[in-house]
Design an enzyme around this catalytic site. Structure first.
Site, PDB file in Angstrom:
ATOM      1  N   ASP A  14       0.819  -1.214   0.000  1.00  0.00           N
ATOM      2  CA  ASP A  14       0.000   0.000   0.000  1.00  0.00           C
ATOM      3  C   ASP A  14       0.853   1.264   0.000  1.00  0.00           C
ATOM      4  O   ASP A  14       0.646   2.170   0.810  1.00  0.00           O
ATOM      5  CB  ASP A  14      -0.942   0.017   1.210  1.00  0.00           C
ATOM      6  CG  ASP A  14      -1.738  -1.256   1.364  1.00  0.00           C
ATOM      7  OD1 ASP A  14      -2.239  -1.754   0.341  1.00  0.00           O
ATOM      8  OD2 ASP A  14      -1.851  -1.770   2.488  1.00  0.00           O
ATOM      9  N   GLU A 174     -11.052   0.314  -3.691  1.00  0.00           N
ATOM     10  CA  GLU A 174     -10.262   0.711  -2.529  1.00  0.00           C
ATOM     11  C   GLU A 174      -9.118   1.622  -2.943  1.00  0.00           C
ATOM     12  O   GLU A 174      -8.862   1.847  -4.127  1.00  0.00           O
ATOM     13  CB  GLU A 174      -9.690  -0.535  -1.832  1.00  0.00           C
ATOM     14  CG  GLU A 174      -8.780  -1.352  -2.720  1.00  0.00           C
ATOM     15  CD  GLU A 174      -8.335  -2.657  -2.097  1.00  0.00           C
ATOM     16  OE1 GLU A 174      -8.532  -2.840  -0.886  1.00  0.00           O
ATOM     17  OE2 GLU A 174      -7.782  -3.496  -2.828  1.00  0.00           O
TER      18      GLU A 174
END
Length: 493
Positions: A14, A174
């Site tokens: 991420d 997301e």
């Protein structure tokens, strides 16, 4: 110059990036590990140095009772008017928050909690306003990328949360980020799930709230159709303009253990691809929308790689991390050795055992240390999560000392072999390649092998979750005052 992917190896998922004062700064997720959210610095986008963490105090990051792959989800880092901001989700407490600092090398603020829920939060600054977005449900019951304006000093919402984009049609929307480039607003996100169907998508608009128009050729970046290709799960990206005006994208992906074996255990790592804009404002990524092992990039640099890690050449208080919130009194460091005071918690619990871990960054490795104990047990672990780890340790039992090789795969926990020794000190060695870990005492010889375990059983495909293998040292003891001393530690890649 050519660089090789990944640019930040091992469990570093991420990624989010920003630029300040001619340098680049990158953060990644840490889940149940402490301290939280490492901060990396670079001069060239290729070589990254770990300079600290955003969350270094329990008041910032409470991980008590955090399950494996709980804790800190996808952070975003931004720089605005001389201040760095990092926003993230503590999934254990189900809170979004922001911390900030004026000194990237110093401590970060206490958390500012945000009234909007969801996960994967991001920030966008414009004309004195601060836009906060996450993926979740808005104030009207609509799901998607949800945005509101906030008071960044208090976390108070200054406008209703509104769903501004529902993605391009893939599942698990997301990781949103908003940018304004040449007068166009770009909303970039991921879809498909952070596994083999992962993909990066985006849409453009003329207002921070849209409406947004999907890129006609979405996904803009994915390796989902590259069967037999090692780099998979491409997604969750963040755009950055370099100091020469060229655009790039950092994103997560993983390296599977073999072209034809769909397992990965090193975790989701950080990759870099070039970005190009056309005359209509649309951008493309990578090579025909895929991520390759290497690319050419402008700049005069040598991609550095450390092949040997020891206590002496690693910053133990920065590069090594704990499981949940540690009792710092149980740890003592010098350049030559680490002393651990074992507690009663094992690696199998949602607690804070006496554990120090460092990310495994390549498939082929040799891990070795000498460990001595008073009571209890202490040793090396190849740790994926509480249910999946391979352990090699020395223990005291009935006034005798023995070295044990143990395999933990889900509910199956097996002591494979024990070897009694004459002293309270032993040399422990673990070797690995892409397919196997092997656990030895003293030397790497067939007769000294105490256990072995396949890497696939420590993979996310088997274990689940979002982390990667940590190479750990640990100690366990029911008796007060037990100390384990680790010396001559070395990881060779």
């Amino acid at each position: 110059m050519k660089y090789q992917n990944p640019i930040v190896k091992g469990f570093n998922p991420d990624p989010s990036i920003c630029k300040a004062n001619g340098k680049y700064y990158l953060v990644t997720s840490t889940f149940q590990f402490f301290p939280g959210v490492p901060v990396y610095e670079s001069d060239d986008l290729v070589n990254w140095e770990l300079i600290g963490h955003c969350l270094t105090r329990k008041s910032q990051l409470n991980l008590e009772g955090s399950v494996s792959s709980g804790g800190i989800y996808a952070p975003t880092i931004r720089y605005h008017e001389g201040r760095f901001y990092m926003t993230t989700t503590n999934s254990t407490t189900q809170q979004n928050f922001i911390v900030y600092t004026d000194d990237i090398y110093g401590e970060w603020s206490e958390p500012v909690f945000i009234e909007q829920g969801g996960i994967d939060p991001s920030l966008y600054f414009e004309d004195g306003k601060v836009y906060f977005m996450s993926n979740g449900t808005d104030d009207f019951g609509n799901e998607g990328i949800t945005q509101c304006e906030i008071n960044i000093l208090t976390g108070e919402k200054l406008s209703p949360s509104k769903s501004i984009w529902q993605g391009s049609g893939g599942r698990y929307l997301e990781g949103p980020h908003l940018y304004k480039i040449n007068g166009i607003y770009y909303l970039v996100a991921s879809e498909g799930g952070t596994e083999y169907g992962h993909m990066l998508t985006y849409a453009i608009g003329d207002n921070p709230y849209g409406p947004f128009t999907n890129y006609p050729k979405n996904p803009v970046l994915t390796n989902r159709n590259l069967g037999g290709f090692q780099i998979q799960a491409v997604g969750h990206g963040d755009l950055i303009e370099d100091n020469d005006g060229n655009w790039h994208l950092v994103h997560l992906a993983f390296r599977q253990i073999d072209r034809w074996l769909p397992f990965h255990h090193l975790g989701r790592e950080t990759f870099l691809v070039p970005v190009s804009f056309d005359q209509d404002g649309w951008f493309t990524c990578g090579l025909n929308g895929t991520t390759e092992p290497s690319y050419e990039i402008k700049g005069d640099f040598i991609q550095k790689e450390v092949k040997t890690l020891t206590f002496e050449n690693t910053d133990i208080e920065r590069e090594w991390i704990y499981l949940r919130n540690p009792n710092k009194q149980d740890y003592n460091f010098t350049h030559e050795k680490v002393t651990l005071k074992g507690n009663q918690h094992t690696l199998d619990e949602f607690e804070s055992p006496t554990f120090l871990g460092i990310r495994q960054t390549d498939f082929d490795s040799k891990i070795e240390t000498t460990v001595s104990i008073d009571h209890g047990l202490a040793g090396l672990t190849i740790f994926m999560d509480d249910l999946h780890h391979y352990d090699l340790y020395i223990e005291k039992a009935n006034d005798q000392y023995r070295v044990v090789g143990k395999i933990n795969i889900g509910p199956l926990k097996q002591v494979v072999s024990r070897k009694y020794i004459q002293s309270n000190e032993a040399r422990l060695i673990i070797t690995s390649d892409a397919l196997m870990y092997r656990l030895y005492i003293d030397e790497v010889k067939p007769e000294n092998e105490l256990a072995f375990g396949q890497t696939r059983y420590l993979s996310s495909e088997v274990a689940g979750g979002f982390t990667g293998v940590m190479i750990g040292i640990y100690a366990i003891s029911e008796k007060e005052g037990n100390q384990a001393v680790f010396k001559n530690f070395k990881i060779s890649y």
